[in-house]
Design an enzyme around this catalytic site. Structure first.
Site, PDB file in Angstrom:
ATOM      1  N   LYS A 199      39.845  24.870  53.953  1.00 42.02           N
ATOM      2  CA  LYS A 199      40.855  26.158  54.257  1.00 42.02           C
ATOM      3  C   LYS A 199      42.177  26.054  53.972  1.00 42.02           C
ATOM      4  CE  LYS A 199      41.334  29.546  58.098  1.00 42.02           C
ATOM      5  NZ  LYS A 199      42.681  30.073  57.338  1.00 42.02           N
ATOM      6  N   ARG A 248      44.811  35.392  50.294  1.00 50.96           N
ATOM      7  CA  ARG A 248      43.247  35.429  49.674  1.00 50.96           C
ATOM      8  C   ARG A 248      43.396  36.602  48.579  1.00 50.96           C
ATOM      9  NH1 ARG A 248      38.397  36.520  53.476  1.00 50.96           N
ATOM     10  NH2 ARG A 248      36.607  36.873  52.129  1.00 50.96           N
ATOM     11  N   GLU A 307      41.566  31.990  47.262  1.00 46.00           N
ATOM     12  CA  GLU A 307      42.919  31.747  47.926  1.00 46.00           C
ATOM     13  C   GLU A 307      43.745  31.121  46.957  1.00 46.00           C
ATOM     14  OE1 GLU A 307      42.786  32.538  50.913  1.00 46.00           O
ATOM     15  OE2 GLU A 307      44.483  31.549  51.894  1.00 46.00           O
ATOM     16  N   ARG A 310      33.081  40.415  60.445  1.00 44.76           N
ATOM     17  CA  ARG A 310      33.508  39.262  61.195  1.00 44.76           C
ATOM     18  C   ARG A 310      32.420  38.311  61.776  1.00 44.76           C
ATOM     19  NH1 ARG A 310      38.177  37.040  61.974  1.00 44.76           N
ATOM     20  NH2 ARG A 310      39.402  38.999  61.811  1.00 44.76           N
ATOM     21  N   LYS A 332      35.867  29.466  60.987  1.00 47.15           N
ATOM     22  CA  LYS A 332      36.970  28.480  60.607  1.00 47.15           C
ATOM     23  C   LYS A 332      37.218  27.476  61.517  1.00 47.15           C
ATOM     24  CE  LYS A 332      39.751  32.474  62.154  1.00 47.15           C
ATOM     25  NZ  LYS A 332      40.555  33.523  61.922  1.00 47.15           N
TER      26      LYS A 332
HETATM   27  P1  AMP Z   1      42.306  33.444  59.216  1.00 50.76           P
HETATM   28  O1  AMP Z   1      43.579  34.191  58.167  1.00 50.76           O
HETATM   29  O2  AMP Z   1      43.006  32.450  59.858  1.00 50.76           O
HETATM   30  O3  AMP Z   1      41.496  34.680  59.896  1.00 50.76           O
HETATM   31  O4  AMP Z   1      41.165  32.888  58.141  1.00 50.76           O
HETATM   32  C1  AMP Z   1      40.560  33.474  57.007  1.00 50.76           C
HETATM   33  C2  AMP Z   1      41.030  33.583  55.755  1.00 50.76           C
HETATM   34  O5  AMP Z   1      41.173  32.086  55.461  1.00 50.76           O
HETATM   35  C3  AMP Z   1      40.564  34.047  54.677  1.00 50.76           C
HETATM   36  O6  AMP Z   1      40.719  35.342  54.753  1.00 50.76           O
HETATM   37  C4  AMP Z   1      41.139  33.331  53.457  1.00 50.76           C
HETATM   38  O7  AMP Z   1      42.474  34.017  52.990  1.00 50.76           O
HETATM   39  C5  AMP Z   1      41.492  32.052  54.049  1.00 50.76           C
HETATM   40  N1  AMP Z   1      40.671  30.912  53.434  1.00 50.76           N
HETATM   41  C6  AMP Z   1      41.024  29.816  53.072  1.00 50.76           C
HETATM   42  N2  AMP Z   1      40.334  28.842  52.548  1.00 50.76           N
HETATM   43  C7  AMP Z   1      39.243  29.516  52.464  1.00 50.76           C
HETATM   44  C8  AMP Z   1      37.693  29.275  52.194  1.00 50.76           C
HETATM   45  N3  AMP Z   1      37.243  28.259  51.696  1.00 50.76           N
HETATM   46  N4  AMP Z   1      36.728  30.419  52.284  1.00 50.76           N
HETATM   47  C9  AMP Z   1      37.135  31.686  52.791  1.00 50.76           C
HETATM   48  N5  AMP Z   1      38.361  31.946  53.130  1.00 50.76           N
HETATM   49  C10 AMP Z   1      39.391  30.786  53.118  1.00 50.76           C
END
Ligand code: AMP
Length: 584
Positions: A253, A258, A302, A418, A424
């Site tokens: 992650k 994104r 990303e 979601r 995550k």
């Molecule tokens: P959050 O912003 O904390 O809600 O986490 C979701 C975001 O993590 C996604 O919208 C992506 O921008 C980011 N992201 C980073 N690595 C990945 C991955 N391997 N798969 C999907 N999203 C990812």
């Protein structure tokens, strides 16, 4: 339809704080519309000229608007400026100083919505030398044919200050009621919105056709799909449980931005998570994407800033240098980036979103079968045990990642949803400390002492997706440097509203200033507690109490990539609270 009718409804909407009333006003307008202007009305209601991804920005400077108002009113530029400083909103200034105008206007041609929209569109397309004079001319032609009430809203639209207190979901409710007679159909419209990102288009299809046509709106290239989102788990064990203990994928992650890539032959466009077109900011990546051997493609990844010497990913803040409007070429040289692809939605003329993730990943591997300088596949590993996830997490953190994404190999791509298909897992969770929480700013109180004349604390709220509302959770006043507080205040200036926004549920709390829920910031707190003041999960855990962040701190990160509706949800906060109780 005349704009005056719409302006009168806007005036009523500005006065109400009831969500139901707002929806009723929208339904009333939608029912009165004709097929030719239905989509235009929907955009105007949202204060826009088209869907976000088309970036039709009006881009008129305050100065130009002040000058046109001076011309229309007979006041001097200086007098208008003084009124503007006093009142703070140019639309309200117009309302006041143009009160007596109509009696003195000889040739008054009632302004239709179509003409207003087309003129605004023309203004948005003007660039280069001579464009300011033309903008002035167009704005004046509008003001000369309108009442002071219409002028008020024309100028609010032009400056992007229309604040009716409605969100996309309120508009979806209204469209469902107006054209299908049943609010329940919003769910169907929501799916269409998730693949088309265009409320005007949905309203037009429903108006002219049927709900079945809306159901079958396909994914198309150059129309960004609203991204699939992830739930959060606090440790590997919980994540695995959610995958029913079966084999799943763990992926890095990355703390970047994104991006959704759309490609057809040589045309390539890049969209952010909130559907902004950022193709110009990443021309280095565009040249690389050109080399991908495919005619059609929609893929997601990303983008991250990298240290070319160590190869380590750099934090999100470095990437923000790449989002500047000017000197983009310098930023491209100074801040190299890497695109890590993690999904594919469309390929070879076919929608791939209904295929299982494992198949989509294979397609992605084929598409990217040769080595690219600036594009790679996200680091992925098949896992089935807690120890495997923990080990991969350590490696991810060592490489500068935020944590891991755990993904279900059988899941389809669920636009805008979601769900537990993606989970995550961040490093903070594993330390049993609370994770960072993204919250939207809804109000503020003025500062004292060193902060006189500035905001002393910001009222933050979490999101309730089922109701599409925001519930307060804390006031935050620490973690701000003077520079960042100035930056946030500047951003908030455009979102100040007279009364609390109807979507914000805040109980009795009093604020010096209220804001439209727009700006999202990242916060950190060591604990969540029960509180009689804040409304998140009010009465759910204890009567008269909500949940609050204890000792909240701003981490320094403004979440430019997130909309208010992407804030941490109430359900996530409740889960964190319950986990915390268990770990005591
Ligand atoms: P959050 O912003 O904390 O809600 O986490 C979701 C975001 O993590 C996604 O919208 C992506 O921008 C980011 N992201 C980073 N690595 C990945 C991955 N391997 N798969 C999907 N999203 C990812």
């Amino acid at each position: 339809m005349y704009f005056l009718e719409l302006a009168e409804i806007f005036e009523k909407m500005e006065q109400t704080t009831s969500r139901l009333e707002l929806t009723n006003h929208l339904v009333y307008i939608l029912k009165k519309t004709t097929s030719v202007i239905i989509d235009k009305i929907v955009y105007l209601i949202q204060g826009k000229l088209g869907p976000d991804y088309q970036s039709k920005q009006l881009g008129v400077a305050d100065k130009v608007v002040i000058k046109s108002l001076a011309l229309a009113s007979g006041y001097s530029v200086n007098e208008v400026q003084i009124k503007y400083n006093e009142i703070g909103d140019i639309g309200d200034v117009a309302y006041e100083i143009l009160k007596s105008k109509l009696q003195t206007t000889l040739f008054y041609e009632k302004l239709t919505i179509e003409r207003l929209y087309n003129t605004l569109l023309r203004i948005s397309e003007l660039t280069g030398s001579g464009s300011i004079e033309l903008k002035l001319k167009y704005i004046n032609s509008l003001l000369n044919n309108s009442t002071n009430l219409e002028s008020k809203f024309i100028l609010k639209l032009i400056l992007g200050n229309l604040r009716l207190g409605i969100a996309d979901f309120t508009v979806l409710d209204a469209i469902a009621i107006a054209f299908t007679g049943d609010k329940k159909n919003r769910k169907i419209l929501e799916r269409a919105y998730n693949v088309s990102s265009d409320l005007g288009k949905i309203a037009r299809i429903l108006f002219d056709g049927s709900i079945d046509e809306v159901k079958s709106i396909p994914i198309s290239i150059f129309v960004p799909v609203r991204p699939m989102l992830a739930e959060r788990a606090s440790d590997a064990e919980e994540a695995l449980k959610k995958m029913n203990g079966k084999m799943c994928y763990a992926e890095y992650k990355i703390d970047g931005e994104r991006i959704q890539i759309h490609k057809h032959n040589n045309r390539i466009e890049l969209y952010t998570r909130n559907l902004e077109n950022v193709t110009n900011n990443f021309s280095d990546l565009v040249h690389e994407i050109e080399k991908i051997n495919s005619k059609d493609l929609i893929a997601e990844g990303e983008i991250v800033s990298v240290d070319l010497i160590t190869g380590r990913f750099l934090p999100f803040q470095s990437l923000m240098h790449r989002r500047r409007k000017y000197n983009i070429e310098d930023a491209i040289k100074d801040y190299p980036v890497l695109l890590n692809l993690f999904d594919i939605l469309y390929y070879d003329n076919q929608d791939k979103t209904n295929l299982p993730f494992s198949t989509r990943r294979k397609i992605l591997e084929e598409v990217l079968s040769f080595k690219h300088d600036k594009i790679k596949l996200i680091n992925q590993k098949t896992v089935a045990k807690v120890e495997e996830i923990d080990k991969f997490m350590t490696k991810a953190i060592e490489n500068g990642c935020e944590g891991l994404m755990i993904k279900n190999p059988n899941s389809t791509y669920r636009a805008g949803a979601r769900e537990w298909a993606w989970i995550k897992l961040k490093k903070e969770y594993s330390n049993k400390l609370l994770d960072t929480i993204d919250l939207v700013i809804v109000g503020a109180i003025f500062g004292k002492g060193r902060r006189v004349g500035k905001y002393g604390a910001l009222l933050l709220a979490s999101y309730e997706p089922d109701e599409d509302t925001f519930y307060t959770i804390c006031k935050v006043g620490t973690g701000f440097t003077d520079e960042i507080l100035d930056e946030i205040s500047k951003k908030l200036k455009n979102h100040i509203i007279e009364n609390k926004n109807p979507r914000v549920i805040s109980g009795e709390i009093k604020m010096d200033v209220w804001f439209e829920p727009k700006i999202v910031i990242e916060t950190f707190s060591p604990e969540i507690t029960l509180s009689p003041i804040y409304t998140t999960s009010i009465d759910k855990i204890k009567k008269g109490y909500g949940l609050a962040l204890r000792f909240p701190k701003f981490t320094g990160k403004i979440r430019e990539d997130k909309n208010a509706e992407d804030s941490t949800t109430i359900k996530e906060i409740e889960n964190i609270y319950k986990k915390q109780l268990k770990s005591i």
